[in-house]
Design a protein around this motif. Structure first.
Motif, PDB file in Angstrom:
ATOM      1  N   GLY A  61       0.787  -1.113  -0.109  1.00  0.00           N
ATOM      2  CA  GLY A  61      -0.109  -0.020  -0.095  1.00  0.00           C
ATOM      3  C   GLY A  61       0.747   1.508   0.017  1.00  0.00           C
ATOM      4  O   GLY A  61       0.618   2.294  -0.650  1.00  0.00           O
ATOM      5  N   GLU A  62       1.806   1.109   0.831  1.00  0.00           N
ATOM      6  CA  GLU A  62       2.837   2.336   0.899  1.00  0.00           C
ATOM      7  C   GLU A  62       3.580   2.730  -0.416  1.00  0.00           C
ATOM      8  O   GLU A  62       3.691   3.814  -0.819  1.00  0.00           O
ATOM      9  CB  GLU A  62       3.744   2.177   2.289  1.00  0.00           C
ATOM     10  N   ILE A  63       3.963   1.547  -0.951  1.00  0.00           N
ATOM     11  CA  ILE A  63       4.673   1.723  -2.363  1.00  0.00           C
ATOM     12  C   ILE A  63       3.872   1.943  -3.480  1.00  0.00           C
ATOM     13  O   ILE A  63       4.140   3.049  -4.066  1.00  0.00           O
ATOM     14  CB  ILE A  63       5.205   0.220  -2.747  1.00  0.00           C
ATOM     15  N   ALA A  64       2.685   1.605  -3.602  1.00  0.00           N
ATOM     16  CA  ALA A  64       1.590   2.087  -4.295  1.00  0.00           C
ATOM     17  C   ALA A  64       1.299   3.511  -4.381  1.00  0.00           C
ATOM     18  O   ALA A  64       1.235   4.364  -5.175  1.00  0.00           O
ATOM     19  CB  ALA A  64       0.143   1.394  -4.194  1.00  0.00           C
ATOM     20  N   ARG A  65       1.197   4.137  -3.129  1.00  0.00           N
ATOM     21  CA  ARG A  65       0.971   5.491  -2.857  1.00  0.00           C
ATOM     22  C   ARG A  65       2.230   6.244  -3.325  1.00  0.00           C
ATOM     23  O   ARG A  65       2.035   7.527  -3.985  1.00  0.00           O
ATOM     24  CB  ARG A  65       0.815   5.847  -1.253  1.00  0.00           C
ATOM     25  N   ALA A  66       3.466   5.823  -2.644  1.00  0.00           N
ATOM     26  CA  ALA A  66       4.721   6.498  -3.314  1.00  0.00           C
ATOM     27  C   ALA A  66       4.788   6.567  -4.741  1.00  0.00           C
ATOM     28  O   ALA A  66       5.270   7.809  -5.200  1.00  0.00           O
ATOM     29  CB  ALA A  66       5.923   5.894  -2.438  1.00  0.00           C
ATOM     30  N   LEU A  67       4.308   5.728  -5.626  1.00  0.00           N
ATOM     31  CA  LEU A  67       4.454   5.403  -7.000  1.00  0.00           C
ATOM     32  C   LEU A  67       3.280   6.100  -7.967  1.00  0.00           C
ATOM     33  O   LEU A  67       3.225   6.273  -9.002  1.00  0.00           O
ATOM     34  CB  LEU A  67       4.768   4.208  -7.309  1.00  0.00           C
ATOM     35  N   SER A  68       2.370   6.635  -7.004  1.00  0.00           N
ATOM     36  CA  SER A  68       0.843   7.034  -7.603  1.00  0.00           C
ATOM     37  C   SER A  68       0.460   5.790  -8.597  1.00  0.00           C
ATOM     38  O   SER A  68       0.011   6.378  -9.499  1.00  0.00           O
ATOM     39  CB  SER A  68       1.301   8.523  -8.360  1.00  0.00           C
ATOM     40  N   ALA A  69       0.397   4.815  -7.937  1.00  0.00           N
ATOM     41  CA  ALA A  69       0.062   3.621  -8.747  1.00  0.00           C
ATOM     42  C   ALA A  69      -1.597   3.845  -9.214  1.00  0.00           C
ATOM     43  O   ALA A  69      -2.208   4.360  -8.451  1.00  0.00           O
ATOM     44  CB  ALA A  69       0.283   2.429  -8.142  1.00  0.00           C
ATOM     45  N   LYS A  70      -1.880   3.428 -10.242  1.00  0.00           N
ATOM     46  CA  LYS A  70      -3.136   3.523 -10.832  1.00  0.00           C
ATOM     47  C   LYS A  70      -4.024   2.446 -10.124  1.00  0.00           C
ATOM     48  O   LYS A  70      -5.171   2.513  -9.845  1.00  0.00           O
ATOM     49  CB  LYS A  70      -3.113   3.288 -12.165  1.00  0.00           C
ATOM     50  N   ARG A  71      -3.461   1.316  -9.861  1.00  0.00           N
ATOM     51  CA  ARG A  71      -4.058   0.136  -9.083  1.00  0.00           C
ATOM     52  C   ARG A  71      -3.262  -0.430  -8.208  1.00  0.00           C
ATOM     53  O   ARG A  71      -1.977  -0.563  -8.477  1.00  0.00           O
ATOM     54  CB  ARG A  71      -4.569  -0.863 -10.131  1.00  0.00           C
ATOM     55  N   LEU A  72      -3.870  -0.927  -7.021  1.00  0.00           N
ATOM     56  CA  LEU A  72      -3.204  -1.749  -6.148  1.00  0.00           C
ATOM     57  C   LEU A  72      -4.132  -3.100  -6.048  1.00  0.00           C
ATOM     58  O   LEU A  72      -5.138  -3.119  -5.719  1.00  0.00           O
ATOM     59  CB  LEU A  72      -3.051  -1.023  -4.457  1.00  0.00           C
ATOM     60  N   LEU A  73      -3.397  -4.301  -6.372  1.00  0.00           N
ATOM     61  CA  LEU A  73      -4.135  -5.564  -6.270  1.00  0.00           C
ATOM     62  C   LEU A  73      -3.595  -6.495  -5.176  1.00  0.00           C
ATOM     63  O   LEU A  73      -2.306  -6.765  -5.407  1.00  0.00           O
ATOM     64  CB  LEU A  73      -4.212  -6.174  -7.575  1.00  0.00           C
ATOM     65  N   ILE A  74      -4.045  -6.929  -4.192  1.00  0.00           N
ATOM     66  CA  ILE A  74      -3.825  -7.672  -3.162  1.00  0.00           C
ATOM     67  C   ILE A  74      -4.317  -9.099  -3.285  1.00  0.00           C
ATOM     68  O   ILE A  74      -5.456  -9.320  -3.202  1.00  0.00           O
ATOM     69  CB  ILE A  74      -4.098  -7.243  -1.736  1.00  0.00           C
ATOM     70  N   LEU A  75      -3.555 -10.212  -3.588  1.00  0.00           N
ATOM     71  CA  LEU A  75      -3.797 -11.608  -3.997  1.00  0.00           C
ATOM     72  C   LEU A  75      -3.597 -12.420  -2.853  1.00  0.00           C
ATOM     73  O   LEU A  75      -2.263 -12.680  -2.474  1.00  0.00           O
ATOM     74  CB  LEU A  75      -3.222 -12.049  -5.280  1.00  0.00           C
ATOM     75  N   THR A  76      -4.705 -12.781  -2.086  1.00  0.00           N
ATOM     76  CA  THR A  76      -4.330 -13.735  -1.116  1.00  0.00           C
ATOM     77  C   THR A  76      -5.537 -14.495  -0.647  1.00  0.00           C
ATOM     78  O   THR A  76      -6.548 -14.323  -1.254  1.00  0.00           O
ATOM     79  CB  THR A  76      -4.229 -12.666   0.489  1.00  0.00           C
ATOM     80  N   ASP A  77      -5.070 -15.107   0.330  1.00  0.00           N
ATOM     81  CA  ASP A  77      -6.324 -16.280   0.766  1.00  0.00           C
ATOM     82  C   ASP A  77      -7.071 -15.879   1.891  1.00  0.00           C
ATOM     83  O   ASP A  77      -7.704 -16.592   2.581  1.00  0.00           O
ATOM     84  CB  ASP A  77      -5.507 -17.677   0.872  1.00  0.00           C
ATOM     85  N   VAL A  78      -6.744 -14.633   2.756  1.00  0.00           N
ATOM     86  CA  VAL A  78      -7.460 -14.238   3.793  1.00  0.00           C
ATOM     87  C   VAL A  78      -8.665 -13.700   3.288  1.00  0.00           C
ATOM     88  O   VAL A  78      -8.961 -13.074   2.367  1.00  0.00           O
ATOM     89  CB  VAL A  78      -6.357 -13.451   4.685  1.00  0.00           C
ATOM     90  N   ASP A  79      -9.414 -13.076   4.345  1.00  0.00           N
ATOM     91  CA  ASP A  79     -10.907 -12.597   3.930  1.00  0.00           C
ATOM     92  C   ASP A  79     -10.784 -11.230   3.760  1.00  0.00           C
ATOM     93  O   ASP A  79     -11.533 -10.659   2.974  1.00  0.00           O
ATOM     94  CB  ASP A  79     -11.706 -12.571   5.329  1.00  0.00           C
ATOM     95  N   GLY A  80      -9.638 -10.630   3.966  1.00  0.00           N
ATOM     96  CA  GLY A  80      -9.444  -9.026   3.386  1.00  0.00           C
ATOM     97  C   GLY A  80     -10.115  -8.102   4.133  1.00  0.00           C
ATOM     98  O   GLY A  80     -10.084  -8.348   5.265  1.00  0.00           O
ATOM     99  N   ILE A  81     -10.612  -6.987   3.857  1.00  0.00           N
ATOM    100  CA  ILE A  81     -11.222  -5.855   4.636  1.00  0.00           C
ATOM    101  C   ILE A  81     -12.658  -6.238   5.281  1.00  0.00           C
ATOM    102  O   ILE A  81     -13.514  -6.594   4.104  1.00  0.00           O
ATOM    103  CB  ILE A  81     -11.103  -4.611   3.834  1.00  0.00           C
ATOM    104  N   LEU A  82     -12.851  -6.508   6.319  1.00  0.00           N
ATOM    105  CA  LEU A  82     -13.985  -6.700   7.021  1.00  0.00           C
ATOM    106  C   LEU A  82     -14.956  -5.564   7.334  1.00  0.00           C
ATOM    107  O   LEU A  82     -14.225  -4.543   8.149  1.00  0.00           O
ATOM    108  CB  LEU A  82     -13.931  -7.758   8.019  1.00  0.00           C
ATOM    109  N   ARG A  83     -16.240  -5.289   7.175  1.00  0.00           N
ATOM    110  CA  ARG A  83     -16.721  -4.366   7.798  1.00  0.00           C
ATOM    111  C   ARG A  83     -16.902  -4.392   9.218  1.00  0.00           C
ATOM    112  O   ARG A  83     -16.935  -3.658  10.060  1.00  0.00           O
ATOM    113  CB  ARG A  83     -18.461  -4.188   7.191  1.00  0.00           C
ATOM    114  N   ASP A  84     -17.287  -5.696   9.649  1.00  0.00           N
ATOM    115  CA  ASP A  84     -17.366  -5.933  11.194  1.00  0.00           C
ATOM    116  C   ASP A  84     -16.181  -7.359  11.496  1.00  0.00           C
ATOM    117  O   ASP A  84     -16.523  -8.600  10.898  1.00  0.00           O
ATOM    118  CB  ASP A  84     -18.790  -6.770  11.554  1.00  0.00           C
TER     119      ASP A  84
END
Length: 217
Positions: A189-212
């Motif tokens: 995320g920090e590298i994407a911000r520093a490079l002004s990346a157009k897309r950040l894609l996180i490929l993982t087997d965990v649930d990700g961002i949860l509302r709760d």
């Protein structure tokens, strides 16, 4: 006839993809790869093939990888039991050395080799190279676990401009030159911000961002 049908299918795919190729041409995309993706050889091969294709159509991919499962396996092989606090691996001197061994010496080299296999140029980096990822210790309880304080993207800009695909291990460096074990999702995320990346894609087997947090659904 079957061969002709396959060719038409590929043409249709390319025609459909053309607006996206035009939109993203020359832009940076940051990929974070971790979990089961890394240990599935077939899946990694296909993923790297797709990333190489992006490079060839004028997009600048940057890969950040984790390696938690392999670090745990290596620790257990050495007779060392992993300890976690709120999902973060407690990293003493020995654990840090094992982490560096797995991330820099194994996972990183494997991804770079796959990029070469598919006809592109990969370059392996850790956050200590060019002080790419600067950080500080989070707490004494966690040992050498760090938080990102700054990203110095110059080495990424230089290598990407020269046609390389940077592959980054999330080992940071503090002001005294000590290595830090930093969460790969945060680094991406920090590298994407520093490079002004157009897309950040996180490929993982965990649930990700949860509302709760109490409700994985």
């Amino acid at each position: 006839m079957q061969s002709k049908g396959m060719a038409l299918s590929r043409e249709d795919i390319l025609i459909e993809a053309l607006p996206y190729i035009q939109e993203f041409h020359g832009s940076v995309m940051v990929f974070k790869v971790g979990g089961e993706v890394l240990v599935d050889e077939g899946l990694m091969d296909k993923l790297v093939q797709d990333i190489v294709l992006l490079r060839y159509v004028g997009i600048k991919p940057v890969l950040v990888h984790g390696g938690g499962k392999e670090i745990t396996e290596k620790m257990e092989r050495f007779g060392k039991k992993p300890t976690f606090v709120k999902g973060l691996r407690v990293t003493d001197d020995e654990t840090l050395e094992i982490t560096r061994m797995v991330l820099v010496g194994n996972v990183n080299h494997r991804i770079v080799s796959l990029i070469g296999k598919h006809g592109a140029k990969g370059i392996g980096l850790s956050g200590k190279d060019g002080r790419l990822i600067e950080g500080e210790k989070r707490s004494d309880e966690l040992g050498w676990v760090g938080d990102v304080t700054s990203i110095n993207p110059e080495i990424l800009e230089i290598t990407s401009k020269a046609g390389y695909i940077p592959v980054i291990s999330p080992i940071g460096v503090d002001k005294d030159g000590n290595s830090l074990n930093i969460n790969a999702d945060i680094v991406a995320g920090e590298i994407a911000r520093a490079l002004s990346a157009k897309r950040l894609l996180i490929l993982t087997d965990v649930d990700g961002i949860l509302r709760d947090l109490r409700d994985p659904n």
